[in-house]
Every structure is written in structure tokens, then in C-alpha cells.
Design an enzyme around this catalytic site. Structure first.
Site, PDB file in Angstrom:
ATOM      1  N   TYR A 160      77.955  28.442 -23.908  1.00 34.61           N
ATOM      2  CA  TYR A 160      78.575  27.793 -25.078  1.00 34.61           C
ATOM      3  C   TYR A 160      79.053  28.870 -26.062  1.00 34.61           C
ATOM      4  CZ  TYR A 160      79.575  23.681 -27.908  1.00 34.61           C
ATOM      5  OH  TYR A 160      80.209  22.697 -28.612  1.00 34.61           O
ATOM      6  N   LYS A 167      80.318  25.835 -34.076  1.00 31.20           N
ATOM      7  CA  LYS A 167      79.654  24.570 -34.421  1.00 31.20           C
ATOM      8  C   LYS A 167      78.639  24.777 -35.552  1.00 31.20           C
ATOM      9  CE  LYS A 167      81.655  21.706 -31.508  1.00 31.20           C
ATOM     10  NZ  LYS A 167      82.765  20.859 -32.001  1.00 31.20           N
TER      11      LYS A 167
HETATM   12  P1  NAD Z   1      88.572  16.355 -25.392  1.00 30.71           P
HETATM   13  O1  NAD Z   1      89.172  17.474 -24.625  1.00 30.71           O
HETATM   14  O2  NAD Z   1      88.742  14.990 -24.867  1.00 30.71           O
HETATM   15  O3  NAD Z   1      89.031  16.388 -26.911  1.00 30.71           O
HETATM   16  C1  NAD Z   1      89.287  17.591 -27.599  1.00 30.71           C
HETATM   17  C2  NAD Z   1      90.495  17.344 -28.457  1.00 30.71           C
HETATM   18  O4  NAD Z   1      90.744  18.458 -29.312  1.00 30.71           O
HETATM   19  C3  NAD Z   1      91.774  17.120 -27.638  1.00 30.71           C
HETATM   20  O5  NAD Z   1      92.346  15.869 -27.957  1.00 30.71           O
HETATM   21  C4  NAD Z   1      92.694  18.258 -28.085  1.00 30.71           C
HETATM   22  O6  NAD Z   1      94.051  17.896 -28.138  1.00 30.71           O
HETATM   23  C5  NAD Z   1      92.143  18.506 -29.488  1.00 30.71           C
HETATM   24  N1  NAD Z   1      92.586  19.799 -30.023  1.00 30.71           N
HETATM   25  C6  NAD Z   1      92.321  21.048 -29.564  1.00 30.71           C
HETATM   26  N2  NAD Z   1      92.978  21.966 -30.308  1.00 30.71           N
HETATM   27  C7  NAD Z   1      93.663  21.276 -31.255  1.00 30.71           C
HETATM   28  C8  NAD Z   1      94.538  21.647 -32.310  1.00 30.71           C
HETATM   29  N3  NAD Z   1      94.861  22.927 -32.545  1.00 30.71           N
HETATM   30  N4  NAD Z   1      95.051  20.662 -33.099  1.00 30.71           N
HETATM   31  C9  NAD Z   1      94.750  19.370 -32.889  1.00 30.71           C
HETATM   32  N5  NAD Z   1      93.946  18.943 -31.894  1.00 30.71           N
HETATM   33  C10 NAD Z   1      93.412  19.906 -31.081  1.00 30.71           C
HETATM   34  O7  NAD Z   1      87.003  16.728 -25.469  1.00 30.71           O
HETATM   35  P2  NAD Z   1      85.779  16.068 -26.240  1.00 30.71           P
HETATM   36  O8  NAD Z   1      84.595  16.508 -25.468  1.00 30.71           O
HETATM   37  O9  NAD Z   1      86.019  14.645 -26.477  1.00 30.71           O
HETATM   38  O10 NAD Z   1      85.762  16.882 -27.605  1.00 30.71           O
HETATM   39  C11 NAD Z   1      85.805  16.261 -28.874  1.00 30.71           C
HETATM   40  C12 NAD Z   1      84.805  16.894 -29.821  1.00 30.71           C
HETATM   41  O11 NAD Z   1      83.486  16.597 -29.378  1.00 30.71           O
HETATM   42  C13 NAD Z   1      84.906  18.408 -29.917  1.00 30.71           C
HETATM   43  O12 NAD Z   1      84.647  18.807 -31.260  1.00 30.71           O
HETATM   44  C14 NAD Z   1      83.755  18.850 -29.024  1.00 30.71           C
HETATM   45  O13 NAD Z   1      83.300  20.152 -29.314  1.00 30.71           O
HETATM   46  C15 NAD Z   1      82.736  17.786 -29.378  1.00 30.71           C
HETATM   47  N6  NAD Z   1      81.607  17.661 -28.467  1.00 30.71           N
HETATM   48  C16 NAD Z   1      81.812  17.425 -27.142  1.00 30.71           C
HETATM   49  C17 NAD Z   1      80.727  17.301 -26.306  1.00 30.71           C
HETATM   50  C18 NAD Z   1      80.915  17.080 -24.821  1.00 30.71           C
HETATM   51  O14 NAD Z   1      79.969  17.314 -24.068  1.00 30.71           O
HETATM   52  N7  NAD Z   1      82.060  16.611 -24.357  1.00 30.71           N
HETATM   53  C19 NAD Z   1      79.415  17.391 -26.809  1.00 30.71           C
HETATM   54  C20 NAD Z   1      79.250  17.618 -28.171  1.00 30.71           C
HETATM   55  C21 NAD Z   1      80.345  17.751 -28.990  1.00 30.71           C
END
Ligand code: NAD
Length: 259
Positions: A160, A167
Site C-alpha cells: 500500500y 490516506k
Molecule cells: P475505483 O477505481 O472504482 O475508483 C477510483 C476513482 O478515482 C475512479 O473513478 C477514478 O476516475 C477516480 N480518480 C482518479 N484520479 C482522479 C482525478 N485526478 N480526478 C478525478 N477522479 C480521479 O476504485 P475504488 O476502490 O472504488 O476507490 C474509491 C476510493 O475508495 C479511493 O479513495 C480508494 O482509495 C478508497 N478505498 C478503496 C478500497 C478498496 O479496497 N477498493 C478500500 C478502502 C478505500
């Protein structure tokens, strides 16, 4: 039944729907069930059509869809000017956006580059501050901002790396923003979600190990879903959480409490 959520016809901005697996899509579905009006933000022009199809295939309607690249102040400003002109008052924003260079998620954290560090921080943590600044003036009736975090903010989760440090900054920013915006009845909170298979998760080398760990050791013995994250986010956006700001709440089957 009385509407205890008080989200009916409220205008909520949802950022970060890449596809139907996105955490933000789980949030959107929860919000639709609560009767909210949704304003979606997408990053690249080519994503717009995909997003429109996802919304219409599921028989939903978007109140507005606007372009916003969080790495550009101008793009963020333009997005909220458009929302202000076309919608006016908003009641919430879901920041579900993060990005880091894949080479900074491989190998040892000590090899993180200056550029990679700055990029991850800018896209994944500073973006919340910039979004809060532009969205707060539109929350004239009070509001709620919710960001998505992960356990890697506070523990070393191999692979990570630089995203964990971003984060940590995001979670700290939640507290400082909550302090600034509370006087306007705007709350700022984060969800620390357990691992869920999404596009963003593909970049994390040890991801499968994390999924297995939750099944084996978390009190609930199962991985979380985007629907569970969506419902907790809904709670943070709703009247039910009106006494709560500056918090990070885990939606991880209780994994974080285990030694
Ligand atoms: P995802 O890939 O579906 O979504 C990530 C989004 O970020 C995408 O829609 C992408 O277009 C957007 N993005 C990236 N750079 C960008 C920019 N410059 N401007 C605008 N948008 C931008 O993945 P996800 O897992 O749904 O991620 C969403 C959030 O959840 C993130 O903050 C991620 O760190 C967090 N998260 C995810 C998990 C997991 O296991 N999937 C766990 C904890 C937290």
C-alpha cells in the site's frame, strides 16, 4: 414511515464512479434508495458515456453530470461553478477518489520518489481540501462531506506504501476540515473501508492476501461489500449522523480491532 434520513430531494455530489464495482457506485445506489438527487463527477471525457450507460441501465437518473479532474484547480472550480449555476444549493459531497503511480506500490516504500509521493498526496489527499473549499459555499443549508480511506493510513500494509501515507494525510485533513467547517453546519467524516475488488485495487500487489486475512481473522469472517460501504456513507450524509464530525469509521468486518 417518517423519512428519518432526511435525504429526499437533497442534492449530493458523488465523485469516483469508474464502473459498477466502484465504492462510489455502492454509495450512489444507497443514495438513490433514500430519494436523493445525484450529481456525478467524472474525470476523463471518455468516461462520461460509460457513466451515463451505467446510470440508465440501472434505471436511475442523474440530476447533473460534470467533468472534474481533481489534479487541476481550474477543473474543480469549473465543476462547482457549473453545479452552482445549474443546481444551486447542495447538501453533500462524496470524495471517492485516489491515485498513485503503480511503480510506487511495488517493492519497498523507501524507494518512493519525490514525484510519486507528491502525486499520490496531491490526487488522493489535497484533492479533499480543494473539493471542500469549492463545495462548502454551495452548502447553504449545512452539509456533509465523506471521504474514503483505508487501514494502510495507520498500519503498514505491504504494497500500500505511498498510498498509506496519502490516506494518513487524508484522515488528518478530515479532522482539520471538520474543525473549519463545523461553524457552517458542514460535517466532514471518512470511512475506512475493508478491501474490495475495484479498478483502483488492481494496482495493489498484495490485494488477495488482504481479502483472505479479513475472511480468516475479522470478527464477521467475511469481506465487506460496496453496498455496506454505501450504506455507512449514507448514514454519514444523513440526519442520523448530525452529531458526528471529524470521524473515521471502519467498515471492515471489524478487522481493525484484532491483534
Ligand atoms: P475505483 O477505481 O472504482 O475508483 C477510483 C476513482 O478515482 C475512479 O473513478 C477514478 O476516475 C477516480 N480518480 C482518479 N484520479 C482522479 C482525478 N485526478 N480526478 C478525478 N477522479 C480521479 O476504485 P475504488 O476502490 O472504488 O476507490 C474509491 C476510493 O475508495 C479511493 O479513495 C480508494 O482509495 C478508497 N478505498 C478503496 C478500497 C478498496 O479496497 N477498493 C478500500 C478502502 C478505500
Amino acid at each position: 414511515m417518517e423519512d428519518i434520513l432526511k435525504l429526499k430531494n437533497k442534492n449530493i455530489v458523488v465523485m469516483g464512479v469508474a464502473n459498477e464495482r466502484s465504492l462510489a457506485w455502492g454509495v450512489a445506489e444507497s443514495l438513490y434508495r433514500a430519494g436523493a438527487n445525484l450529481i456525478f463527477m467524472y474525470r476523463r471525457e471518455r468516461s462520461r458515456e460509460k457513466l451515463e450507460r451505467l446510470i440508465s441501465d440501472n434505471k436511475y437518473e442523474a440530476k447533473l453530470i460534470v467533468q472534474c479532474d481533481v489534479s487541476s484547480d481550474e477543473s474543480i472550480k469549473n465543476a462547482f461553478v457549473e453545479i452552482s449555476e445549474k443546481i444551486g444549493t447542495i447538501h453533500g459531497v462524496v470524495h471517492s477518489v485516489a491515485f498513485a503511480h503503480s511503480e510506487d506500490l511495488k517493492g519497498d516504500f523507501i524507494n518512493t520518489t519525490r514525484e510519486g509521493y507528491a502525486f499520490a498526496q496531491d490526487t488522493s489527499a489535497f484533492s479533499l481540501i480543494a473539493i471542500a473549499k469549492e463545495s462548502a459555499p454551495l452548502m447553504t443549508e449545512g452539509g456533509s462531506i465523506v471521504a474514503m480511506s483505508y487501514l494502510g493510513a495507520e498500519r503498514v500494509c505491504k504494497g500500500y506504501n505511498v498510498m498509506g501515507v496519502a490516506k494518513a494525510a487524508l484522515e488528518s485533513s478530515v479532522r482539520y476540515l471538520a474543525s473549519d467547517l463545523g461553524q457552517h453546519n458542514i460535517r466532514v467524516n471518512a470511512i475506512s473501508a475493508g478491501p474490495i475488488r475495484t479498478v483502483a485495487a488492481k494496482g495493489i500487489p498484495n490485494f488477495n492476501t488482504y481479502l483472505h486475512q479479513i475472511e480468516e481473522t475479522a470478527p464477521l469472517k467475511k469481506n465487506v461489500t460496496k453496498e455496506e460501504v454505501g450504506d455507512m456513507t449514507l448514514a454519514f450524509l444523513s440526519h442520523l449522523s448530525r452529531g458526528c464530525t471529524g470521524e473515521v469509521v471502519y467498515v471492515d468486518s471489524g478487522f481493525n480491532i484484532m491483534a
